[in-house]
Structure formats: C-alpha cells, structure tokens
Motif scaffolding. Structure first.
Motif, PDB file in Angstrom:
ATOM      1  N   ASP A 279       0.858  -1.191   0.000  1.00  0.00           N
ATOM      2  CA  ASP A 279       0.000   0.000   0.000  1.00  0.00           C
ATOM      3  C   ASP A 279       0.887   1.231   0.000  1.00  0.00           C
ATOM      4  N   SER A 359      -7.652   3.373  -7.637  1.00  0.00           N
ATOM      5  CA  SER A 359      -6.241   3.439  -7.249  1.00  0.00           C
ATOM      6  C   SER A 359      -5.653   4.808  -7.554  1.00  0.00           C
ATOM      7  N   ALA A 373      -8.844  -0.754  -6.019  1.00  0.00           N
ATOM      8  CA  ALA A 373      -8.240  -0.648  -4.694  1.00  0.00           C
ATOM      9  C   ALA A 373      -9.248  -1.047  -3.615  1.00  0.00           C
ATOM     10  N   SER A 386      -5.319  -1.414   3.737  1.00  0.00           N
ATOM     11  CA  SER A 386      -5.709  -1.169   2.350  1.00  0.00           C
ATOM     12  C   SER A 386      -4.601  -1.614   1.408  1.00  0.00           C
ATOM     13  N   GLN A 388      -3.636  -1.175  -3.001  1.00  0.00           N
ATOM     14  CA  GLN A 388      -4.041  -0.665  -4.299  1.00  0.00           C
ATOM     15  C   GLN A 388      -3.013  -0.953  -5.385  1.00  0.00           C
ATOM     16  N   ASN A 396      -5.909  -7.307  -4.570  1.00  0.00           N
ATOM     17  CA  ASN A 396      -5.817  -6.245  -3.564  1.00  0.00           C
ATOM     18  C   ASN A 396      -6.520  -6.634  -2.268  1.00  0.00           C
TER      19      ASN A 396
END
Length: 487
Positions: A279, A359, A373, A386, A388, A396
């Motif tokens: 990330d 993203s 994402a 998270s 992306q 993801n």
C-alpha cells in the motif's frame, strides 16, 4: 580425554603405532579423577566393564566403533560406560585435565587475531562466544522450559488440538536443537584442546597443525552462532510488514518518509529478501504520506524489529527557496507475519467493512480506470488495511486481508504479553525527543542511533540500505543488557 578423541587419534594413519596406542589408552583411563572413582556405585576394581570381548574386536583398526550403545545403560552405571555416553559427556563438557569453559574465562587468556597460531587465544575466544550465546539464549530458562514442554508432549490428548500440539512440538524441537548445538560446541572445543596437548606430548606436528586449524574453524563458526542467538525470539524467524508514515512537516516530511521506505527496500533486497509494495499513499507534491511493504525471508522480522520508532532527518531543504535547514520525522512500524495456521486473532466476515475505490498513483494502462483498490476495516477494533498496488480487486483484497490479519495478531500479542514496545510504536508519536536515530546531512554528515550511540560518518551508504551495523548493534545491546542471571 573423550572417547571421540581417542577414536579419532587411533584412526589416524600417523598414529598407527602400538606403543602410542597404549599411551592413548593409558591417558584415556587416567583422565578419570579419584572423585569419580569414589563416587561410583561400587569400588572400581570390583566393577566389570559391560562389554564382551567380541565388542572390542578389531579395535586396533576401528577404535571403539563396535562398542554397543547398550553399554551406556549399564545398571551399575560404571564410570567408563557413563563417560562413553554422548548425552552425559555433553552435559558437563571438559578437557581431559578438567578444563571447562568457566575455567578458560576465569584464566583471562589474551585473545589475539585469528591469524595468530595460539591455541589458548582461540580457546579463550570460543569460550567467550559460548558464554555470550548462552546468555542470549537465556540458558537457565531453557532446560526448565524444555521439561515443561516434554511433559505436555507426553499428554495423551495433546493432538486433540493439532494447532496447539504443533506449536508445542516446534518449540520443543527448537529448544532441543539450541541445547544440542551449544553442548556440541563445548565438546568440540575440549576435543581439539586435548588433541593439541596430545600432539605436543607425542611430538606430532601434523596432528597439532590439524587440531589448530580445527580450533580456528570452530572459533569462526561459533562467532556466527552469536549472531543467530540474537534472533531467538518466537516471531524472529517470520517475514514481516514494514510501515513508514510521514510526521508533521508537510512536503518535507513526506519526502523524508519516501527516502526511509526506499532505504528499507534496498536493505531487504541486499539481504536477498523479497519485497512487495502492499500500500502506498503519495504526497501532494512529493514523497509519501504512508506506505507498507511486505518483506519475505527468514528472520526478516528478527532484523527489522530493530528499526521500530521515529527517524529524524536534518538537512538543507530542497523545497525551500531560501535554502534553510529543516528537521523532518518519519515513523517506522514492523509487524511479524505469523503465516497460515498460526494466526492469533480470528476474523469474522461479519466484522469487516470492505470499501472499494480507484487506485491512486502515477497512472498508466489500466491504473486509475477501475475501482480495484480495497480498504478493509475491522469494525470491533477499528483497525484498517488497504491495498491498491495489485492488478485486480481480488488480489488487492487478499493482500489487504493479510495486512489486517497481521495487525490484529499484533494487537493480540500486545494484549497477551504486553509486548507492544518490542514490535511497534505509535505512528502518531513522531516529534522531537522521540527519535531512535538521527540522519544529519548539514552542517556535518553523520547517522547516529540514540539507543546504542552507534554512529557512522557516511549517511549516503546508510540511505542506500547499509543498516546491518545499526541493527546488530541494537540487537546485541538489547539482549546483553541485564542478562547476567540467565547463565
């Protein structure tokens, strides 16, 4: 003199001398102290060695290789039989004249460079290393812990819970391996010492030279074990996530956070670890607000945990038209990846909030065109993760779940063992006085670790990933401090 030395000596072609073999045997038996004889279950002259003549056949050619292992289990427990048992010999390793690791350290023999052919120097260096390894392994705690684990392994219902049983079995095997390794080092040390003394008594220059080389090789090997002993923690062998977040200071700190992240990427790659960007949130003008990478490799967490904390940069700002000096901060957190089947926290799908968004980044084919994402929030704890950087939403999501799992595992470890400071620090505590390390590029050039006072005058090499000096210095200091009671 141990059985192994006697056998090795007899098997050497240069020692195929009947009179010498008699001397070896005499030396072997004379190594037993009077105390050992008096403490034996019955007077030594009334005991018989529990081995038939057939078991000693061909000893002239094969040494004692034909001796039965059952002799070690003699009900009388004769001194000779107990001495031949490798298990017993490994417990209280000593030379034929009673020299021990403690004696060598107490003698305070001078330690010279490795190229000096002085057996006392090599022996002293090895003894010091064995002492240090034992201290780092918390030697006094190993055997009691091993006994507890052995009792648990013997419980008939242990494997009703395969996950728990596997954990107990692995820890037991790990402790057994550590104890065996240290005992083997002690045994080899005194075998080589005895061989050198024997060679000098018999004026055997070849045997003395070979034994000296073996002692030097052992010195180098045990030095490597000192490093391994630094990484004896339960999670040290795991891969890990490294998270970097910019502190207050706008673009200046975001640029510094990006430099720190690049430093860890280069460090990990130089060690042969796999590096994956999980990330990344770029800054408005330059650098990153925060980023997470996955570092795959054995002992990645063990090494990287030394980097946890705030990192401070002092330089002339490239973003200041007046060329003033600025101070920037970035914070680093390191989270172990326990792996499949070893998670401490259970995640229920109903506790997850999953958000999909477009993203960010520099753009390009496919990027920034779909909501690929993923951000996952664990509702009960508020922990988020998270990702992306993968090519699909599914990938993801998988990566974000892995990060979330590791973060929740970390929270559970913190709750159970109050180990938060060992694994990570708050990413919000990034300010003056909280830094673990300062990187000064102006008015002078230096990188200094404030925990250990270790410093180098070449910041460029450090920012290129040369971190091992800082890492090993911190690990050594943190383990060696106040550990005298562990021997």
């Amino acid at each position: 003199m141990s059985y192994l030395i006697l056998k090795r000596s007899i098997n050497r072609k240069s020692l195929y001398n009947p009179s010498l073999k008699i001397n070896l045997l005499a030396s072997f038996f004379s190594s037993f102290s009077e105390t050992q004889f008096h403490n034996s279950p019955s007077p030594i002259h009334k005991q018989s060695i529990s081995a038939s003549g057939n078991e000693f056949r061909d000893w002239k050619n094969n040494g004692f290789s034909s001796i039965s292992r059952e002799n070690c289990k003699s009900s009388h427990g004769s001194v000779f039989s107990r001495f031949l048992c490798s298990e017993a010999a490994a417990i209280d390793a000593s030379s034929s004249d009673g020299l021990t690791v403690e004696n060598i350290i107490a003698n305070n023999w001078t330690i010279y460079d490795e190229n000096e052919s002085d057996w006392k120097s090599h022996a002293s260096a090895i003894a010091q290393s064995i002492y240090l390894v034992k201290k780092r392994l918390r030697w006094k705690r190993l055997k009691p812990r091993l006994e507890i684990l052995s009792e648990q392994l013997n419980q008939p219902n242990l494997w009703d819970d395969p996950t728990h049983a596997g954990k107990i079995s692995r820890e037991h095997g790990s402790l057994m391996s550590k104890i065996k390794d240290v005992n083997a080092f002690e045994q080899q040390l005194f075998e080589h010492i005895d061989m050198i003394k024997l060679a000098r008594e018999e004026n055997d220059a070849e045997l003395e030279s070979e034994s000296m080389e073996a002692l030097l090789a052992l010195r180098r090997h045990i030095k490597e074990k000192e490093l391994e002993a630094l990484l004896a923690g339960e999670q040290d062998s795991c891969s890990c996530f490294i998270e970097v977040q910019a502190g207050a200071g706008g673009t200046e700190s975001m640029d510094w956070a990006s430099m720190v992240m690049n430093m860890y990427k280069k460090w990990a790659e130089s060690r042969g670890y796999g590096v994956t960007v999980v990330d990344e949130m770029p800054g408005e003008l330059a650098g990153i607000k925060r980023a997470t990478i996955k570092v795959d490799g054995e002992y990645a967490f063990g090494y990287a945990k030394a980097e946890v904390g705030a990192h401070r940069l002092v330089r002339i700002s490239p973003f200041d038209s007046n060329k003033r000096r600025h101070t920037s901060f970035a914070s680093v957190a390191v989270i172990p990846i326990l792996g499949d089947g070893f998670s401490l926290a259970q995640i229920n799908e109903s506790d997850l909030k999953i958000e999909r968004f477009r993203s960010g980044g520099a753009g390009g084919q496919h990027a920034n065109t779909t909501d690929s994402a993923v951000r996952i929030t664990h509702i009960p704890t508020g922990v988020t993760a998270s990702c992306q950087n993968e090519r699909s939403q599914h990938q993801n999501r998988s990566s974000a779940m892995a990060v979330l799992q590791s973060r929740l595992d970390q929270l559970e470890m913190t709750r159970q063992a109050e180990m938060n400071a060992e694994h990570t620090q708050s990413l919000t505590d990034i300010n003056f006085g909280s830094q673990i390390r300062s990187y000064v590029l102006h008015p002078y050039r230096m990188v200094k670790d404030h925990r250990t006072n270790y410093e180098v005058s070449d910041p460029d090499s450090v920012l290129e990933g040369d971190l091992d000096g800082f890492i090993l210095s911190f690990l050594s200091a943190s383990l060696d401090k106040n550990e005298e009671d562990n021997l």
